[in-house]
Design a protein around this motif. Structure first.
Motif, PDB file in Angstrom:
ATOM      1  N   ALA A 298      11.291   6.547  -5.682  1.00 23.28           N
ATOM      2  CA  ALA A 298      11.771   7.041  -4.428  1.00 23.28           C
ATOM      3  C   ALA A 298      10.557   6.434  -3.770  1.00 23.28           C
ATOM      4  O   ALA A 298      11.402   6.209  -2.659  1.00 23.28           O
ATOM      5  CB  ALA A 298      11.772   8.072  -4.900  1.00 23.28           C
ATOM      6  N   GLY A 299       9.852   6.731  -4.548  1.00 23.18           N
ATOM      7  CA  GLY A 299       8.786   6.406  -3.245  1.00 23.18           C
ATOM      8  C   GLY A 299       8.437   4.293  -2.797  1.00 23.18           C
ATOM      9  O   GLY A 299       8.444   4.318  -1.462  1.00 23.18           O
TER      10      GLY A 299
ATOM     11  N   GLU B 139      -8.055   0.906   1.014  1.00 27.39           N
ATOM     12  CA  GLU B 139      -8.089   0.725   2.267  1.00 27.39           C
ATOM     13  C   GLU B 139      -7.047   2.154   2.737  1.00 27.39           C
ATOM     14  O   GLU B 139      -6.483   1.966   1.978  1.00 27.39           O
ATOM     15  CB  GLU B 139      -8.687  -0.987   2.841  1.00 27.39           C
ATOM     16  N   GLU B 140      -6.790   1.536   4.419  1.00 22.97           N
ATOM     17  CA  GLU B 140      -5.869   2.704   4.952  1.00 22.97           C
ATOM     18  C   GLU B 140      -5.055   1.406   4.706  1.00 22.97           C
ATOM     19  O   GLU B 140      -4.712   0.552   4.817  1.00 22.97           O
ATOM     20  CB  GLU B 140      -6.321   2.284   6.469  1.00 22.97           C
ATOM     21  N   PRO B 141      -3.572   2.265   4.894  1.00 22.39           N
ATOM     22  CA  PRO B 141      -2.908   3.743   5.244  1.00 22.39           C
ATOM     23  C   PRO B 141      -3.139   4.375   3.861  1.00 22.39           C
ATOM     24  O   PRO B 141      -2.462   4.089   3.005  1.00 22.39           O
ATOM     25  CB  PRO B 141      -1.911   3.710   6.009  1.00 22.39           C
ATOM     26  N   TYR B 142      -2.969   5.940   3.995  1.00 22.89           N
ATOM     27  CA  TYR B 142      -3.101   6.257   2.625  1.00 22.89           C
ATOM     28  C   TYR B 142      -2.047   6.791   1.943  1.00 22.89           C
ATOM     29  O   TYR B 142      -1.882   7.636   3.014  1.00 22.89           O
ATOM     30  CB  TYR B 142      -4.648   7.072   2.660  1.00 22.89           C
ATOM     31  N   MET B 143      -1.480   7.094   0.595  1.00 22.30           N
ATOM     32  CA  MET B 143       0.310   7.997   0.905  1.00 22.30           C
ATOM     33  C   MET B 143      -0.457   9.213   0.745  1.00 22.30           C
ATOM     34  O   MET B 143      -0.491  10.119  -1.041  1.00 22.30           O
ATOM     35  CB  MET B 143       0.582   6.750   0.170  1.00 22.30           C
ATOM     36  N   ARG B 144      -0.778  10.329   1.478  1.00 26.52           N
ATOM     37  CA  ARG B 144      -0.721  11.617   1.255  1.00 26.52           C
ATOM     38  C   ARG B 144      -0.324  12.486   1.957  1.00 26.52           C
ATOM     39  O   ARG B 144       0.213  12.413   2.603  1.00 26.52           O
ATOM     40  CB  ARG B 144      -2.326  11.678   1.309  1.00 26.52           C
TER      41      ARG B 144
ATOM     42  N   THR C 252      -0.112   0.858  -2.208  1.00 26.18           N
ATOM     43  CA  THR C 252       1.229   1.045  -3.368  1.00 26.18           C
ATOM     44  C   THR C 252       1.294   1.973  -3.322  1.00 26.18           C
ATOM     45  O   THR C 252       1.251   2.959  -2.852  1.00 26.18           O
ATOM     46  CB  THR C 252      -0.295   1.035  -4.268  1.00 26.18           C
ATOM     47  N   VAL C 253       2.481   2.030  -4.406  1.00 27.23           N
ATOM     48  CA  VAL C 253       3.117   3.460  -4.770  1.00 27.23           C
ATOM     49  C   VAL C 253       2.853   3.966  -6.137  1.00 27.23           C
ATOM     50  O   VAL C 253       3.215   2.317  -6.690  1.00 27.23           O
ATOM     51  CB  VAL C 253       4.788   3.505  -4.144  1.00 27.23           C
ATOM     52  N   GLU C 254       2.001   4.548  -6.519  1.00 28.08           N
ATOM     53  CA  GLU C 254       1.852   4.786  -7.818  1.00 28.08           C
ATOM     54  C   GLU C 254       1.450   6.239  -8.364  1.00 28.08           C
ATOM     55  O   GLU C 254       0.450   6.693  -8.644  1.00 28.08           O
ATOM     56  CB  GLU C 254       0.276   3.797  -8.626  1.00 28.08           C
ATOM     57  N   PRO C 255       2.852   6.538  -8.614  1.00 28.74           N
ATOM     58  CA  PRO C 255       3.125   8.093  -9.553  1.00 28.74           C
ATOM     59  C   PRO C 255       2.505   8.390 -10.202  1.00 28.74           C
ATOM     60  O   PRO C 255       2.974   7.143 -11.541  1.00 28.74           O
ATOM     61  CB  PRO C 255       4.312   8.479  -8.971  1.00 28.74           C
TER      62      PRO C 255
ATOM     63  N   ALA D 163       8.321  11.623  -1.155  1.00 29.39           N
ATOM     64  CA  ALA D 163       9.358  11.380  -2.490  1.00 29.39           C
ATOM     65  C   ALA D 163       9.231  11.040  -3.811  1.00 29.39           C
ATOM     66  O   ALA D 163       9.901  11.661  -4.320  1.00 29.39           O
ATOM     67  CB  ALA D 163       9.517   9.736  -1.321  1.00 29.39           C
ATOM     68  N   THR D 164       8.175  10.522  -3.517  1.00 24.03           N
ATOM     69  CA  THR D 164       7.518  10.315  -5.115  1.00 24.03           C
ATOM     70  C   THR D 164       7.378  12.160  -5.981  1.00 24.03           C
ATOM     71  O   THR D 164       8.039  11.807  -7.280  1.00 24.03           O
ATOM     72  CB  THR D 164       5.989   9.904  -5.768  1.00 24.03           C
TER      73      THR D 164
END
Lengths: 365, 365
Positions: free
Chosen positions: B261-262, B306-311, B325-328, B278-279
């Motif tokens: 999903a992420g 580094e940027e951008p941060y998935m928050r 990265t996508v790392e749930p 999404a995650t």
């Protein structure tokens, strides 16, 4: 036996410091046993004698705190929350308006700015020497770990030497050496990436391995180390790739003599400067003084570069347990270079070399 | 094509900054191609638009400056001389009294104190966002290098998997993986030391490999990456050691769905927060929201973080060329953990995963 925090407390009182702040690095690890990486999330340990140490850290690192007797100030993933965690920690220890020592070589503006915002009336003097003091004299367990780190490094290079061939690149030799370091038991987090530099690249003391291929006639400088239980080694040997120019064989001999003189010069009560002078005199007498462009060595232990530094201007006295490198070199710009480096520790009677791998010029390729 | 210094000049003018100071790290390397290590000898690059860049550095590093069009301010091995070199550089660019941007996450007090002493009337605002901007959108050559770093990492783990056996320690698996990373072509200076954590250690997202032996029933988290031409990869896969508890297989499936999903959520114009949502939605819906204790991801390129941060709080819009990265993950304290991580780059039409190694739960041991 006093805890390392007790030793630090005494050292801070002697330096008229009320507290100290540490970010991730060897001092924090030495004191607490905790390991953190330097990253975009600030981590700071605050210590004021007589109080329980405090740590500001990401929530997701909290599991590392199990079994630690510290006050914890965890923060969430949202940077907007971080300031509050720092303010709470500073307030809890009452650090505003106090003399709070810092370690400039380690502390980043990232951590410092959070601390300063939370303690605007504090002073932040340089506490490097109090902190270096903590790790300056290695105890027998520390020396044993360093010896093992040397042993691993030596075994790894011995296993690599037969594989070195003309036509391999510096990078390939470096990769193979890392493989052998791991096979022989180095921790994966190594003190530094091996320097493998040949021919004109060997004339640069801080070269990074390139795609240049080894050629007959090159001098090959290998500066490498291993990590064991948090302690490291840092050695250098220089090889001849096939037959080399007579002058290169000569400078190798000069550097080998300088290295021997430097190793012999260390003893309790001798100055760091005298160790530097011992190597430099040999090289100057041989007419290559201008081509020995760096100090003779640096302290070694948990870090590759720490106190004491073997420099001509350093009048610090050597004491039992101090550990350092002896690494004279001659660098002929645009041509070739030679360096020979050993790891020493001061004993009651002199200085012991932890490393004993042959130092004479061996031929590879 | 404008040079990277030209791009920086424009960015500084937009931010109302007169100059910027950089110490060794990815920004300095990205701008200049120069590599230095962070050590006790301070190195600083000073750049003011319209002037030739200046660099303060140890004399023994001067050979790195061949072919660079910069003003150089070398200093000797005696720290008493260092201040003068900084003063000369600051004076040459006329930086005192100016707005001189800094990068707090990178700059240490060591370098900052020398600069501030030489420019006591200057302001030192945070220039992180102007500097991050420089590296935020990857060009096709950068994406190609990242792809290669992913490929090397995937090949290395595939070569390691058949060697993983019950009874091996986390450290042994980690060392073997590093060996394979080197064999498959990673640069020896890796982005980070692989995380190999199993069983209860897998419940710690930032675990370091220990001497704990792999046991049947463990989940095994491997978080690893390679370096290629200055760019890195950062991936995670989670394995089952033999048969595992039903709940662990279930959380693996949940994390795999969250990862998918992420990955699907990224596209030009989407917010970073929407990728995180999404995650997180998948994991919350499955009832494990409290056990996903970190953000969904971070930017990636020359650095791991580094940027951008998935928050969830980051309303920054994704643009073509941004990489992250996508790392749930789901972490069950004292029991086990699962994380699945891929490296993404935003394209015209959505987000491409640079990594394609199977994500379903594979059994090892």
């Amino acid at each position: 036996m006093p805890s390392r925090f007790d030793t630090l407390a005494a050292s801070l009182r002697n330096s008229n410091l009320d507290a100290v702040i540490l970010n991730p690095g060897p001092t924090l690890t030495h004191l607490s046993g905790l390991h953190f990486h330097l990253m975009e999330r600030p981590v700071v340990l605050l210590f004021a004698p007589g109080q329980k140490p405090a740590i500001v850290l990401p929530e997701l690192e909290m599991q590392k705190m199990v079994g630690q007797d510290m006050q914890t100030f965890p923060y969430s993933e949202n940077p907007a929350d971080w300031d509050a965690a720092f303010r709470a920690a500073i307030a809890s220890l009452g650090l505003d308006g106090k003399r709070v020592g810092v370690e400039p070589r380690q502390l980043r503006l990232l951590e410092f700015n959070y601390v300063r915002n939370a303690a605007p009336a504090a002073d932040f003097p340089d506490a490097s020497s109090s902190l270096a003091e903590l790790r300056l004299r290695k105890d027998p367990l520390e020396v044993q770990r360093m010896k093992r780190a040397v042993e691993i490094a030596q075994n790894a290079l011995e296993s690599t030497i037969p594989l070195i061939k003309v036509g391999m690149t510096e990078r390939e030799v470096s990769s193979e050496l890392v493989v052998q370091l791991l096979r022989h038991g180095s921790e994966p987090e190594m003190p530094f990436s091996p320097i493998v530099s040949a021919g004109l690249n060997a004339a640069n003391p801080h070269a990074s391995p390139t795609d240049r291929k080894l050629q007959r006639g090159d001098m090959l400088v290998v500066d490498w180390g291993a990590a064991h239980d948090g302690y490291i080694s840092d050695l250098t040997r220089t090889f001849a790739v096939g037959d080399v120019d007579e002058e290169y064989a000569k400078i190798h001999k000069v550097v080998q003599e300088a290295n021997a003189a430097g190793r012999a010069a260390g003893k309790p009560g001798a100055t760091c400067a005298s160790v530097d002078k011992a190597t430099r005199d040999v090289i100057e007498k041989a007419g290559y003084g201008n081509f020995f462009t760096h100090r003779t060595g640096h302290g070694i232990g948990m870090e590759g570069h720490e106190e004491p530094y073997m420099r001509g201007d350093n009048m610090q006295l050597l004491e039992v347990g101090m550990a350092y490198t002896v690494e004279p070199g001659i660098y002929l710009p645009g041509r070739n270079g030679v360096r020979i480096e050993d790891n020493m520790v001061i004993t009651e009677n002199g200085a012991e070399s932890l490393s004993d791998m042959p130092r004479e010029m061996r031929v590879v390729g």
